[in-house]
Design a protein around this motif. Structure first.
Motif, short mmCIF file in Angstrom:
data_model
loop_
_atom_site.label_atom_id
_atom_site.label_comp_id
_atom_site.label_asym_id
_atom_site.label_seq_id
_atom_site.Cartn_x
_atom_site.Cartn_y
_atom_site.Cartn_z
N THR A 23 0.83 -1.21 0.00
CA THR A 23 0.00 0.00 0.00
C THR A 23 0.86 1.26 0.00
O THR A 23 0.59 2.22 -0.74
CB THR A 23 -0.92 -0.02 1.24
OG1 THR A 23 -1.72 -1.21 1.16
CG2 THR A 23 -1.81 1.18 1.31
N ASP A 47 -8.16 -3.98 -2.01
CA ASP A 47 -8.01 -4.73 -0.75
C ASP A 47 -9.18 -4.38 0.17
O ASP A 47 -9.48 -3.20 0.36
CB ASP A 47 -6.68 -4.31 -0.10
CG ASP A 47 -6.37 -5.11 1.16
OD1 ASP A 47 -7.21 -5.95 1.56
OD2 ASP A 47 -5.30 -4.89 1.75
N ASN A 51 -6.72 0.07 2.96
CA ASN A 51 -5.70 0.94 3.59
C ASN A 51 -5.24 2.07 2.68
O ASN A 51 -4.91 3.15 3.16
CB ASN A 51 -4.46 0.11 3.99
CG ASN A 51 -4.74 -0.80 5.16
OD1 ASN A 51 -5.71 -0.60 5.90
ND2 ASN A 51 -3.94 -1.82 5.33
N ASP A 161 -3.54 -1.86 -5.87
CA ASP A 161 -3.03 -2.27 -4.56
C ASP A 161 -3.77 -3.54 -4.16
O ASP A 161 -4.99 -3.52 -3.97
CB ASP A 161 -3.27 -1.15 -3.53
CG ASP A 161 -2.70 -1.52 -2.16
OD1 ASP A 161 -1.78 -2.35 -2.10
OD2 ASP A 161 -3.20 -0.98 -1.15
MG LIG Z 1 -1.91 -3.02 2.02
#
Ligand SMILES: [Mg+2]
Ligand SMILES: Nc1ncnc2c1ncn2[C@@H]1O[C@H](COP(=O)(O)OP(=O)(O)OP(=O)(O)O)[C@@H](O)[C@H]1O
Length: 293
Positions: A23, A47, A51, A161
């Protein structure tokens, strides 16, 4: 790097091991690449922990996006209409417009044209996809792949990500990626995660279809005290050695996620931010060369 309206590279930032810097790198490295090269870029938060979105947006901004369904979940799943007669496959494959879903993070002008860094925000509801039966995931995957195909026409670079471990979401990323960027911290388990990515990609896609792989050593000490064994072993590896980027991302206090800072690491007002920025720019320059098709 292709221009607009061509097929943009899709970089999945992936390692089966958690906490290796996926991330941090998807956000901060590609922001520098965007800023330095003026490449029209879409960041996708794939994800369920979201995050990347938490790094870049305040809770208040995010709540308003959730209320308006402006997150990645709308890519995977259509609102079910009241009338059951309207539920055809084509209906399910109808996608929201990219511009209606993404948030602009930064804008520059290049040859009098806007060049943007946009984010497709993440969503905790992605976790529900991992609970579904395989047959129920056919349409969500088709929708995601269609969305990324459209994004490849609109942007010059798409960055995903990914979540750690293997899941439905990982398979989605692998199916659309032209490039894999694998961050690795100099520890045994993060190093083993690299081989897991390679084995999984080979098994899932077939040996000849594995995307272009680059490995980025992350969280390295500036005094080179922690990199000796793992980094040396990785660089000397028969299959992986040539894939390791020459430049490494150094450990920096600035790159540690902080609850009181929202935004890119180098936007924090500290005197040593130029050091971190220069480190990110040298990696971005090296990685950019591997994206030029
Ligand atoms: Mg991450
Ligand atoms: N170069 C670095 N210097 C200092 N801290 C770092 C560095 N890279 C990552 N970190 C820190 O390590 C932690 C994990 O990083 P990050 O969240 O980017 O990893 P991840 O691979 O995305 O994790 P996950 O698998 O949970 O998604 C974070 O607190 C981050 O701020």
């Amino acid at each position: 790097m292709p221009g607009k309206n061509k097929n943009a590279p899709v970089v999945a930032v992936l390692n089966m091991k958690g906490g290796v810097g996926k991330t941090t790198i998807a956000g901060n490295l590609f922001r520098e690449l965007f800023r330095d090269k003026k490449v029209h870029t879409l960041l996708i938060d794939l994800d369920a922990q979201f995050n990347l979105t938490q790094l870049l947006m305040t809770r208040k901004q995010y709540d308003s996006l959730l209320d308006n369904k402006k997150t990645i979940f709308s890519v995977f799943q259509h609102e079910i209409p009241d009338s059951v007669f309207a539920i055809s496959e084509e209906y399910h494959l109808e996608l929201p417009l990219i511009d209606d879903l993404v948030e602009n993070l930064e804008k520059h002008t290049r040859n009098e044209e806007d060049v943007k860094l946009d984010l497709l925000p993440g969503d905790f509801e992605l976790a529900t996809l991992n609970l579904k039966a395989r047959s129920e995931l056919r349409i969500p995957k088709k929708r995601f792949k269609r969305f990324v195909e459209n994004a490849k026409q609109q942007y010059q670079l798409v960055v995903i990500d990914c979540n750690p471990s293997t899941s439905f979401l990982t398979s989605c990323a692998l199916e659309v990626a032209s490039h894999l960027l694998i961050p690795v911290k100099p520890d045994k388990y993060s190093r083993l995660g690299v081989e897991m990515v390679l084995d999984y990609a080979k098994a899932y896609l077939g040996k000849g279809l594995v995307p272009d792989i680059k490995i980025l050593l992350n969280d390295m000490r500036r005094d080179n005290t922690n990199d000796n064994k793992i980094a040396r072993e990785l660089r000397g590896h028969r299959e992986l050695g040539s894939k390791v980027l020459v430049n490494e991302l150094k450990h920096s206090e600035l790159l540690i996620a902080k609850p009181d800072h929202t935004g890119f690491a180098t936007d924090q007002k500290v005197p040593y931010k130029e050091v971190v920025k220069n480190n990110l720019v040298e990696i971005a320059n090296e990685y950019y060369l591997s994206l030029v098709l």
